[in-house]
Design a protein around this motif. Structure first.
Motif, PDB file in Angstrom:
ATOM      1  N   GLN A  62     -55.078  24.402  -0.950  1.00  0.00           N
ATOM      2  CA  GLN A  62     -53.828  23.673  -1.156  1.00  0.00           C
ATOM      3  C   GLN A  62     -54.076  22.167  -1.162  1.00  0.00           C
ATOM      4  O   GLN A  62     -53.534  21.447  -2.001  1.00  0.00           O
ATOM      5  CB  GLN A  62     -52.811  24.036  -0.078  1.00  0.00           C
ATOM      6  CG  GLN A  62     -51.443  23.463  -0.347  1.00  0.00           C
ATOM      7  CD  GLN A  62     -50.858  23.985  -1.644  1.00  0.00           C
ATOM      8  OE1 GLN A  62     -50.824  25.177  -1.876  1.00  0.00           O
ATOM      9  NE2 GLN A  62     -50.402  23.099  -2.495  1.00  0.00           N
ATOM     10  N   LEU A  63     -54.880  21.681  -0.235  1.00  0.00           N
ATOM     11  CA  LEU A  63     -55.181  20.255  -0.213  1.00  0.00           C
ATOM     12  C   LEU A  63     -55.878  19.836  -1.509  1.00  0.00           C
ATOM     13  O   LEU A  63     -55.576  18.793  -2.083  1.00  0.00           O
ATOM     14  CB  LEU A  63     -56.054  19.904   0.987  1.00  0.00           C
ATOM     15  CG  LEU A  63     -56.387  18.429   1.112  1.00  0.00           C
ATOM     16  CD1 LEU A  63     -55.135  17.616   1.408  1.00  0.00           C
ATOM     17  CD2 LEU A  63     -57.430  18.205   2.177  1.00  0.00           C
ATOM     18  N   TYR A  64     -56.776  20.664  -1.973  1.00  0.00           N
ATOM     19  CA  TYR A  64     -57.476  20.402  -3.230  1.00  0.00           C
ATOM     20  C   TYR A  64     -56.487  20.340  -4.400  1.00  0.00           C
ATOM     21  O   TYR A  64     -56.552  19.443  -5.240  1.00  0.00           O
ATOM     22  CB  TYR A  64     -58.514  21.500  -3.458  1.00  0.00           C
ATOM     23  CG  TYR A  64     -59.150  21.509  -4.817  1.00  0.00           C
ATOM     24  CD1 TYR A  64     -60.094  20.543  -5.167  1.00  0.00           C
ATOM     25  CD2 TYR A  64     -58.832  22.494  -5.743  1.00  0.00           C
ATOM     26  CE1 TYR A  64     -60.687  20.558  -6.425  1.00  0.00           C
ATOM     27  CE2 TYR A  64     -59.428  22.520  -6.996  1.00  0.00           C
ATOM     28  CZ  TYR A  64     -60.353  21.549  -7.329  1.00  0.00           C
ATOM     29  OH  TYR A  64     -60.946  21.572  -8.572  1.00  0.00           O
ATOM     30  N   LEU A  65     -55.551  21.269  -4.454  1.00  0.00           N
ATOM     31  CA  LEU A  65     -54.600  21.316  -5.560  1.00  0.00           C
ATOM     32  C   LEU A  65     -53.605  20.153  -5.545  1.00  0.00           C
ATOM     33  O   LEU A  65     -53.138  19.725  -6.597  1.00  0.00           O
ATOM     34  CB  LEU A  65     -53.847  22.645  -5.557  1.00  0.00           C
ATOM     35  CG  LEU A  65     -54.695  23.883  -5.851  1.00  0.00           C
ATOM     36  CD1 LEU A  65     -53.867  25.152  -5.701  1.00  0.00           C
ATOM     37  CD2 LEU A  65     -55.318  23.803  -7.234  1.00  0.00           C
ATOM     38  N   VAL A  66     -53.298  19.638  -4.366  1.00  0.00           N
ATOM     39  CA  VAL A  66     -52.349  18.532  -4.258  1.00  0.00           C
ATOM     40  C   VAL A  66     -52.927  17.260  -4.878  1.00  0.00           C
ATOM     41  O   VAL A  66     -52.237  16.529  -5.584  1.00  0.00           O
ATOM     42  CB  VAL A  66     -51.946  18.284  -2.791  1.00  0.00           C
ATOM     43  CG1 VAL A  66     -51.249  16.946  -2.618  1.00  0.00           C
ATOM     44  CG2 VAL A  66     -51.060  19.406  -2.301  1.00  0.00           C
ATOM     45  N   ASP A  67     -54.218  16.989  -4.615  1.00  0.00           N
ATOM     46  CA  ASP A  67     -54.835  15.762  -5.141  1.00  0.00           C
ATOM     47  C   ASP A  67     -56.324  16.011  -5.357  1.00  0.00           C
ATOM     48  O   ASP A  67     -57.155  15.688  -4.506  1.00  0.00           O
ATOM     49  CB  ASP A  67     -54.598  14.608  -4.171  1.00  0.00           C
ATOM     50  CG  ASP A  67     -54.974  13.259  -4.753  1.00  0.00           C
ATOM     51  OD1 ASP A  67     -55.715  13.216  -5.760  1.00  0.00           O
ATOM     52  OD2 ASP A  67     -54.534  12.239  -4.199  1.00  0.00           O
ATOM     53  N   LYS A  68     -56.655  16.598  -6.496  1.00  0.00           N
ATOM     54  CA  LYS A  68     -58.044  16.960  -6.789  1.00  0.00           C
ATOM     55  C   LYS A  68     -58.958  15.742  -6.788  1.00  0.00           C
ATOM     56  O   LYS A  68     -60.075  15.801  -6.286  1.00  0.00           O
ATOM     57  CB  LYS A  68     -58.141  17.670  -8.140  1.00  0.00           C
ATOM     58  CG  LYS A  68     -57.545  19.044  -8.144  1.00  0.00           C
ATOM     59  CD  LYS A  68     -57.670  19.685  -9.506  1.00  0.00           C
ATOM     60  CE  LYS A  68     -56.975  21.029  -9.522  1.00  0.00           C
ATOM     61  NZ  LYS A  68     -57.057  21.680 -10.828  1.00  0.00           N
ATOM     62  N   GLN A  69     -58.495  14.651  -7.350  1.00  0.00           N
ATOM     63  CA  GLN A  69     -59.329  13.451  -7.423  1.00  0.00           C
ATOM     64  C   GLN A  69     -59.691  12.949  -6.029  1.00  0.00           C
ATOM     65  O   GLN A  69     -60.839  12.652  -5.752  1.00  0.00           O
ATOM     66  CB  GLN A  69     -58.618  12.358  -8.214  1.00  0.00           C
ATOM     67  CG  GLN A  69     -59.446  11.106  -8.389  1.00  0.00           C
ATOM     68  CD  GLN A  69     -58.737  10.053  -9.226  1.00  0.00           C
ATOM     69  OE1 GLN A  69     -57.664  10.279  -9.768  1.00  0.00           O
ATOM     70  NE2 GLN A  69     -59.340   8.894  -9.329  1.00  0.00           N
ATOM     71  N   TRP A  70     -58.701  12.857  -5.144  1.00  0.00           N
ATOM     72  CA  TRP A  70     -58.977  12.412  -3.776  1.00  0.00           C
ATOM     73  C   TRP A  70     -59.932  13.384  -3.092  1.00  0.00           C
ATOM     74  O   TRP A  70     -60.876  12.971  -2.431  1.00  0.00           O
ATOM     75  CB  TRP A  70     -57.680  12.288  -2.969  1.00  0.00           C
ATOM     76  CG  TRP A  70     -57.940  11.824  -1.575  1.00  0.00           C
ATOM     77  CD1 TRP A  70     -58.037  10.536  -1.157  1.00  0.00           C
ATOM     78  CD2 TRP A  70     -58.205  12.635  -0.424  1.00  0.00           C
ATOM     79  NE1 TRP A  70     -58.335  10.494   0.179  1.00  0.00           N
ATOM     80  CE2 TRP A  70     -58.438  11.779   0.660  1.00  0.00           C
ATOM     81  CE3 TRP A  70     -58.263  14.002  -0.214  1.00  0.00           C
ATOM     82  CZ2 TRP A  70     -58.719  12.240   1.932  1.00  0.00           C
ATOM     83  CZ3 TRP A  70     -58.552  14.465   1.066  1.00  0.00           C
ATOM     84  CH2 TRP A  70     -58.772  13.591   2.115  1.00  0.00           C
ATOM     85  N   PHE A  71     -59.679  14.664  -3.224  1.00  0.00           N
ATOM     86  CA  PHE A  71     -60.512  15.693  -2.599  1.00  0.00           C
ATOM     87  C   PHE A  71     -61.970  15.535  -3.036  1.00  0.00           C
ATOM     88  O   PHE A  71     -62.883  15.502  -2.202  1.00  0.00           O
ATOM     89  CB  PHE A  71     -59.984  17.074  -2.985  1.00  0.00           C
ATOM     90  CG  PHE A  71     -60.643  18.207  -2.261  1.00  0.00           C
ATOM     91  CD1 PHE A  71     -60.090  18.714  -1.103  1.00  0.00           C
ATOM     92  CD2 PHE A  71     -61.817  18.772  -2.737  1.00  0.00           C
ATOM     93  CE1 PHE A  71     -60.697  19.772  -0.429  1.00  0.00           C
ATOM     94  CE2 PHE A  71     -62.430  19.827  -2.078  1.00  0.00           C
ATOM     95  CZ  PHE A  71     -61.871  20.323  -0.916  1.00  0.00           C
ATOM     96  N   LEU A  72     -62.196  15.420  -4.330  1.00  0.00           N
ATOM     97  CA  LEU A  72     -63.559  15.346  -4.854  1.00  0.00           C
ATOM     98  C   LEU A  72     -64.247  14.029  -4.521  1.00  0.00           C
ATOM     99  O   LEU A  72     -65.476  13.969  -4.437  1.00  0.00           O
ATOM    100  CB  LEU A  72     -63.554  15.576  -6.362  1.00  0.00           C
ATOM    101  CG  LEU A  72     -63.105  16.975  -6.787  1.00  0.00           C
ATOM    102  CD1 LEU A  72     -62.964  17.063  -8.295  1.00  0.00           C
ATOM    103  CD2 LEU A  72     -64.053  18.047  -6.264  1.00  0.00           C
ATOM    104  N   GLN A  73     -63.481  12.986  -4.264  1.00  0.00           N
ATOM    105  CA  GLN A  73     -64.069  11.693  -3.905  1.00  0.00           C
ATOM    106  C   GLN A  73     -64.337  11.548  -2.415  1.00  0.00           C
ATOM    107  O   GLN A  73     -65.224  10.794  -2.027  1.00  0.00           O
ATOM    108  CB  GLN A  73     -63.164  10.549  -4.356  1.00  0.00           C
ATOM    109  CG  GLN A  73     -63.140  10.347  -5.846  1.00  0.00           C
ATOM    110  CD  GLN A  73     -62.179   9.244  -6.259  1.00  0.00           C
ATOM    111  OE1 GLN A  73     -61.360   8.767  -5.483  1.00  0.00           O
ATOM    112  NE2 GLN A  73     -62.265   8.851  -7.516  1.00  0.00           N
TER     113      GLN A  73
END
Length: 103
Positions: A53-64
């Motif tokens: 869910q955290l990944y889906l909310v903001d993929k760019q932030w998650f991956l960075q």
């Protein structure tokens, strides 16, 4: 899940809290690819929906920001049928149903 739903929630503060948890989690998944063991466990199954869910909310932030071992841990499940099994949607029980769903 819906950061704009609440006026008193600062997304950056919540992200910092999550980053601390994932930093703690990273060494566990970097060793074996799973949490707390060398195979899929209840811990993996329980945490996967929240991390997803955290990944889906903001993929760019998650991956960075999220440590790479945690990213790999999540992505291995997203690319497999394990995620489909864990995230399976069940029929919603209603009071009018004959018997409730029991585990």
């Amino acid at each position: 899940k819906y950061p704009d739903r609440y006026d008193d929630v600062l997304v950056t503060e919540e992200q910092e809290i999550m980053l601390r948890y994932f930093s703690y989690m990273a060494p566990y998944v970097s060793t074996a690819g799973y949490l707390f063991s060398n195979q899929l466990s209840r811990a993996d199954v329980i945490l996967l929906p929240f991390v997803r869910q955290l990944y889906l909310v903001d993929k760019q932030w998650f991956l960075q920001h999220i440590p790479e071992p945690v990213q790999r841990w999540l992505l291995q499940y997203l690319d497999s049928n394990v995620c489909d099994l864990i995230m399976k949607k069940n029929v919603i029980w209603s009071v009018n149903d004959k018997e409730p769903f029991l585990l």
